[in-house]
Write an enzyme that holds these catalytic residues in place. Structure first.
Site, PDB file in Angstrom:
ATOM      1  N   LYS A 147       0.860  -1.190   0.000  1.00  7.30           N
ATOM      2  CA  LYS A 147       0.000   0.000   0.000  1.00  7.30           C
ATOM      3  C   LYS A 147       0.896   1.240   0.000  1.00  7.30           C
ATOM      4  O   LYS A 147       2.024   1.151   0.484  1.00  7.30           O
ATOM      5  CB  LYS A 147      -0.891   0.006   1.232  1.00  7.30           C
ATOM      6  CG  LYS A 147      -0.110   0.250   2.546  1.00  7.30           C
ATOM      7  CD  LYS A 147      -0.968   0.557   3.721  1.00  7.30           C
ATOM      8  CE  LYS A 147      -0.116   0.839   4.927  1.00  7.30           C
ATOM      9  NZ  LYS A 147      -0.831   1.121   6.141  1.00  7.30           N
ATOM     10  N   GLU A 215      -4.888   4.742  17.254  1.00  6.26           N
ATOM     11  CA  GLU A 215      -3.686   4.227  17.913  1.00  6.26           C
ATOM     12  C   GLU A 215      -2.975   5.328  18.693  1.00  6.26           C
ATOM     13  O   GLU A 215      -3.025   6.498  18.312  1.00  6.26           O
ATOM     14  CB  GLU A 215      -2.741   3.566  16.912  1.00  6.26           C
ATOM     15  CG  GLU A 215      -2.337   4.439  15.745  1.00  6.26           C
ATOM     16  CD  GLU A 215      -1.401   3.735  14.786  1.00  6.26           C
ATOM     17  OE1 GLU A 215      -0.808   2.709  15.149  1.00  6.26           O
ATOM     18  OE2 GLU A 215      -1.239   4.231  13.664  1.00  6.26           O
ATOM     19  N   ASP A 234      -3.654   5.961   4.347  1.00  3.75           N
ATOM     20  CA  ASP A 234      -2.854   4.953   5.057  1.00  3.75           C
ATOM     21  C   ASP A 234      -3.729   3.872   5.685  1.00  3.75           C
ATOM     22  O   ASP A 234      -3.391   2.689   5.623  1.00  3.75           O
ATOM     23  CB  ASP A 234      -2.022   5.631   6.145  1.00  3.75           C
ATOM     24  CG  ASP A 234      -1.148   4.636   6.894  1.00  3.75           C
ATOM     25  OD1 ASP A 234      -0.454   3.851   6.232  1.00  3.75           O
ATOM     26  OD2 ASP A 234      -1.170   4.639   8.143  1.00  3.75           O
ATOM     27  N   HIS A 239      -7.050  -0.259   4.373  1.00  2.00           N
ATOM     28  CA  HIS A 239      -7.397  -1.378   5.264  1.00  2.00           C
ATOM     29  C   HIS A 239      -8.857  -1.406   5.714  1.00  2.00           C
ATOM     30  O   HIS A 239      -9.501  -2.442   5.648  1.00  2.00           O
ATOM     31  CB  HIS A 239      -6.509  -1.340   6.515  1.00  2.00           C
ATOM     32  CG  HIS A 239      -5.045  -1.419   6.219  1.00  2.00           C
ATOM     33  ND1 HIS A 239      -4.497  -2.433   5.458  1.00  2.00           N
ATOM     34  CD2 HIS A 239      -4.009  -0.627   6.578  1.00  2.00           C
ATOM     35  CE1 HIS A 239      -3.183  -2.248   5.360  1.00  2.00           C
ATOM     36  NE2 HIS A 239      -2.871  -1.164   6.026  1.00  2.00           N
ATOM     37  N   LYS A 338      -3.902   8.771  14.689  1.00  3.69           N
ATOM     38  CA  LYS A 338      -2.666   8.559  15.440  1.00  3.69           C
ATOM     39  C   LYS A 338      -2.632   9.470  16.660  1.00  3.69           C
ATOM     40  O   LYS A 338      -3.323  10.493  16.700  1.00  3.69           O
ATOM     41  CB  LYS A 338      -1.462   8.913  14.561  1.00  3.69           C
ATOM     42  CG  LYS A 338      -1.151   7.884  13.500  1.00  3.69           C
ATOM     43  CD  LYS A 338       0.176   8.221  12.843  1.00  3.69           C
ATOM     44  CE  LYS A 338       0.585   7.150  11.861  1.00  3.69           C
ATOM     45  NZ  LYS A 338       0.825   5.851  12.469  1.00  3.69           N
TER      46      LYS A 338
HETATM   47  P1  NDP Z   1      11.966   3.474   2.052  1.00 10.09           P
HETATM   48  O1  NDP Z   1      12.090   4.781   1.359  1.00 10.09           O
HETATM   49  O2  NDP Z   1      12.462   3.322   3.440  1.00 10.09           O
HETATM   50  O3  NDP Z   1      12.697   2.336   1.226  1.00 10.09           O
HETATM   51  C1  NDP Z   1      12.605   2.245  -0.159  1.00 10.09           C
HETATM   52  C2  NDP Z   1      13.787   1.435  -0.673  1.00 10.09           C
HETATM   53  O4  NDP Z   1      13.762   1.458  -2.087  1.00 10.09           O
HETATM   54  C3  NDP Z   1      15.148   1.985  -0.257  1.00 10.09           C
HETATM   55  O5  NDP Z   1      15.938   0.894   0.111  1.00 10.09           O
HETATM   56  C4  NDP Z   1      15.633   2.636  -1.534  1.00 10.09           C
HETATM   57  O6  NDP Z   1      17.044   2.651  -1.616  1.00 10.09           O
HETATM   58  C5  NDP Z   1      15.081   1.697  -2.550  1.00 10.09           C
HETATM   59  N1  NDP Z   1      15.046   2.281  -3.888  1.00 10.09           N
HETATM   60  C6  NDP Z   1      14.513   3.463  -4.274  1.00 10.09           C
HETATM   61  N2  NDP Z   1      14.671   3.630  -5.603  1.00 10.09           N
HETATM   62  C7  NDP Z   1      15.314   2.527  -6.067  1.00 10.09           C
HETATM   63  C8  NDP Z   1      15.762   2.098  -7.343  1.00 10.09           C
HETATM   64  N3  NDP Z   1      15.565   2.818  -8.458  1.00 10.09           N
HETATM   65  N4  NDP Z   1      16.392   0.911  -7.427  1.00 10.09           N
HETATM   66  C9  NDP Z   1      16.599   0.151  -6.323  1.00 10.09           C
HETATM   67  N5  NDP Z   1      16.199   0.491  -5.089  1.00 10.09           N
HETATM   68  C10 NDP Z   1      15.561   1.677  -4.967  1.00 10.09           C
HETATM   69  O7  NDP Z   1      10.434   3.090   1.932  1.00 10.09           O
HETATM   70  P2  NDP Z   1       9.626   2.093   2.871  1.00 10.09           P
HETATM   71  O8  NDP Z   1      10.446   0.878   3.075  1.00 10.09           O
HETATM   72  O9  NDP Z   1       9.121   2.819   4.052  1.00 10.09           O
HETATM   73  O10 NDP Z   1       8.342   1.769   1.996  1.00 10.09           O
HETATM   74  C11 NDP Z   1       8.377   0.878   0.889  1.00 10.09           C
HETATM   75  C12 NDP Z   1       6.939   0.632   0.433  1.00 10.09           C
HETATM   76  O11 NDP Z   1       6.208   0.036   1.481  1.00 10.09           O
HETATM   77  C13 NDP Z   1       6.184   1.891   0.065  1.00 10.09           C
HETATM   78  O12 NDP Z   1       5.309   1.572  -0.995  1.00 10.09           O
HETATM   79  C14 NDP Z   1       5.362   2.190   1.301  1.00 10.09           C
HETATM   80  O13 NDP Z   1       4.188   2.883   0.960  1.00 10.09           O
HETATM   81  C15 NDP Z   1       5.049   0.797   1.772  1.00 10.09           C
HETATM   82  N6  NDP Z   1       4.774   0.688   3.198  1.00 10.09           N
HETATM   83  C16 NDP Z   1       5.712   1.048   4.117  1.00 10.09           C
HETATM   84  C17 NDP Z   1       5.465   0.879   5.456  1.00 10.09           C
HETATM   85  C18 NDP Z   1       6.487   1.222   6.479  1.00 10.09           C
HETATM   86  O14 NDP Z   1       6.175   1.092   7.663  1.00 10.09           O
HETATM   87  N7  NDP Z   1       7.677   1.635   6.093  1.00 10.09           N
HETATM   88  C19 NDP Z   1       4.186   0.332   5.935  1.00 10.09           C
HETATM   89  C20 NDP Z   1       3.303  -0.043   4.892  1.00 10.09           C
HETATM   90  C21 NDP Z   1       3.589   0.136   3.584  1.00 10.09           C
HETATM   91  P3  NDP Z   1      17.796   4.069  -1.289  1.00 10.09           P
HETATM   92  O15 NDP Z   1      17.396   4.416   0.101  1.00 10.09           O
HETATM   93  O16 NDP Z   1      19.201   3.695  -1.454  1.00 10.09           O
HETATM   94  O17 NDP Z   1      17.260   5.017  -2.307  1.00 10.09           O
END
Ligand code: NDP
Length: 468
Positions: A147, A215, A234, A239, A338
């Site tokens: 999501k 929450e 969100d 959800h 939140k």
């Molecule tokens: P982050 O920004 O923390 O992580 C994203 C990752 O993608 C980083 O490791 C980044 O690397 C990598 N990335 C970005 N561009 C590229 C690319 N072109 N090639 C390879 N790697 C790339 O995001 P989140 O982990 O927080 O979120 C990820 C997904 O999950 C999103 O869709 C978010 O909406 C969803 N989500 C997240 C939640 C959470 O709690 N975090 C909860 C629910 C859903 P770098 O940092 O080096 O750019």
């Protein structure tokens, strides 16, 4: 669209044994995905071991990646030979996942058809899906998308069209890690195995339905994601509408993926904002500084990474109607927020008052209420019975019971479906688009300023004017 697999919530054999994590260095991968993988591997439901391939822009070496997995597995006390094997065989490749040649390199490193997990920012996910169109995917590959799926109905439809060309719909998992298998089965079991409930389950006897996820947690350093989403997208869009579908749907013929998802889709197709007026049917608010459990919280607008000018809401409320014979006239109130003092995660079914009170009985104020808590899953039925002292006086009592908690947390149960190629718990393309169709007019009304952004102190129950 292909015919969906005849899978059921019981689960079949594990058919996918490689997990390719795109965005391996991100927050979701480290904090949620990898721990859930550990829990699944450590359970009888999971695969014995996985080939775990991590990919990201970071120039990590294998040790850094394996260290991340080891820590994530340790955080949930996952141990055993499958855990050790998965860590020892996992690999990491530096890659730009929006580049087709890099994606081909990643797929070549996988053993058999992988589940490709897009743990990426939504815009990068869309580009990576487009680039995958230039690469041939091993037959049987699955796509796992987080999501928010798109940013509105049109973008969700565009993304559906792209991924629909890559693999059949039943191999696409738009994951809703809020509703795991146990919660879904608990709701289905309650509704469809009790003769007492189903005849009352309609506008004839139900006055209103409240689905609330409040929450106490604040932003928790997640501005990068949350400030672009807000409470409506969100929680409610992603959800709570799925919860509404399970409460409002007609009985499915079976637990098979197609039957269950068809009935959920019917309910959501009939769902719209109350009286067709998104401004009157919605409220939004943002928390200011306050105290929760003796923790001082800064105001949302002061949190690092937040752009106050975006006016992102941390509390949202929406009144919906499900325009069917069964539900016409019953308001469904969906609310999530939140930094609220009273963490409250429940579905409340409020029944209509009895048609006539017997003269002479005293003290009856409240209607019958069925309350279903989500996490831990509990059931409570508030009834009126005669009081202990005065036989004419009516008292309130609650019958309660715990639901089966399930062996795995929701995220692990959802992943289990991915590895068993069972799409039952995944959100189907049409449903993902319907959820946006329902909230898009509200987002539009908010963007035009038709609904004021109110405020509430962190630790309170919300804006004072909202207390009902
Ligand atoms: P982050 O920004 O923390 O992580 C994203 C990752 O993608 C980083 O490791 C980044 O690397 C990598 N990335 C970005 N561009 C590229 C690319 N072109 N090639 C390879 N790697 C790339 O995001 P989140 O982990 O927080 O979120 C990820 C997904 O999950 C999103 O869709 C978010 O909406 C969803 N989500 C997240 C939640 C959470 O709690 N975090 C909860 C629910 C859903 P770098 O940092 O080096 O750019």
């Amino acid at each position: 669209m292909s015919v969906e697999a005849a899978s059921t919530l019981k689960g079949g054999a594990v058919v996918i044994e490689t997990l390719l994590v795109l965005g391996a260095s991100g927050d979701l991968a480290g904090r949620l995905l990898l721990p859930a993988v550990g829990q699944l591997l450590d359970s009888p439901e999971g695969p014995e071991a996985l080939t775990l391939v991590g990919a990201g822009m970071e120039a990590w070496d294998e040790d850094t990646w394996r260290d991340r997995i080891t820590k994530a597995f340790a955080s949930v006390n996952a141990t055993g030979p499958g855990i050790d094997k998965t860590i020892a065989t996992s690999i990491y490749l530096t890659a730009d996942v929006t580049n087709a040649a890099d994606l081909k390199r990643l797929l070549d490193a996988c053993q058999g058809p992988p589940a490709i997990y897009f743990a990426l920012p939504p815009a990068v996910t869309a580009k990576a899906c487009a680039a995958l169109g230039q690469v041939s995917l091993p037959p049987g590959s699955a796509l796992v998308l987080e999501k928010p799926f798109g940013v509105d109905q049109a973008s969700a439809a565009d993304l559906d069209a792209i991924i629909g060309r890559l693999v059949p719909e039943d191999q696409i998992h738009r994951v809703d890690h809020f509703l795991g298998k146990s919660t879904v089965l608990n709701l289905l079991g309650l509704r469809f195995t009790n003769r007492l409930l189903e005849p009352l389950w309609s506008a004839d006897h139900i006055d209103r339905v409240d689905i609330v996820f409040d929450e106490p947690l604040g932003l928790e350093n997640r501005a990068r994601y949350y400030d672009g989403a807000g409470a409506l997208v969100d929680m409610i869009q992603s959800h709570l509408l799925q919860v509404l579908a399970l409460i409002a749907m007609d009985p499915p013929a079976s637990l098979q993926a197609r039957d269950l998802r068809d009935r959920k889709a019917d309910a959501l197709r009939a769902c719209r904002v109350w009286a067709g007026d998104p401004a009157a049917a919605s409220r939004r608010a943002r928390y200011t500084a306050g105290t929760i459990d003796s923790r001082e919280l800064p105001g949302y607008a002061e949190e690092a990474g937040v752009d106050p000018a975006r006016e992102t809401e941390t509390l949202a409320e929406l009144i919906l109607e499900v325009d069917t014979w069964r539900w016409a006239g019953v308001p469904f109130r969906l609310r999530s927020g939140k930094a609220l003092g009273n963490g409250r995660k429940e579905i409340v079914i409020t029944f209509k008052p009895v048609p006539r009170l017997l003269p002479g009985l005293t003290g009856i104020a409240e209607p019958t209420r069925l309350r279903i808590s989500m996490g831990p899953d509990r059931l409570a039925l508030d009834l009126n019975i005669n009081g202990p002292d005065d036989p004419f006086g009516i008292d309130r009592v609650t019958l309660d019971a715990d639901f089966n908690p399930g062996r795995l947390p929701a995220y692990g149960e959802v992943l289990e479906g991915v590895f068993r190629s069972d799409p039952t718990l995944s959100v189907r393309a049409d449903t993902a688009e319907e959820c946006w169709r329902i909230v898009d007019p509200v987002l539009q009304a908010w963007r035009t300023g038709a609904v004021p952004l109110e405020e509430y102190p962190a630790g309170s129950a919300g804006p004072a004017t909202w207390i009902d």
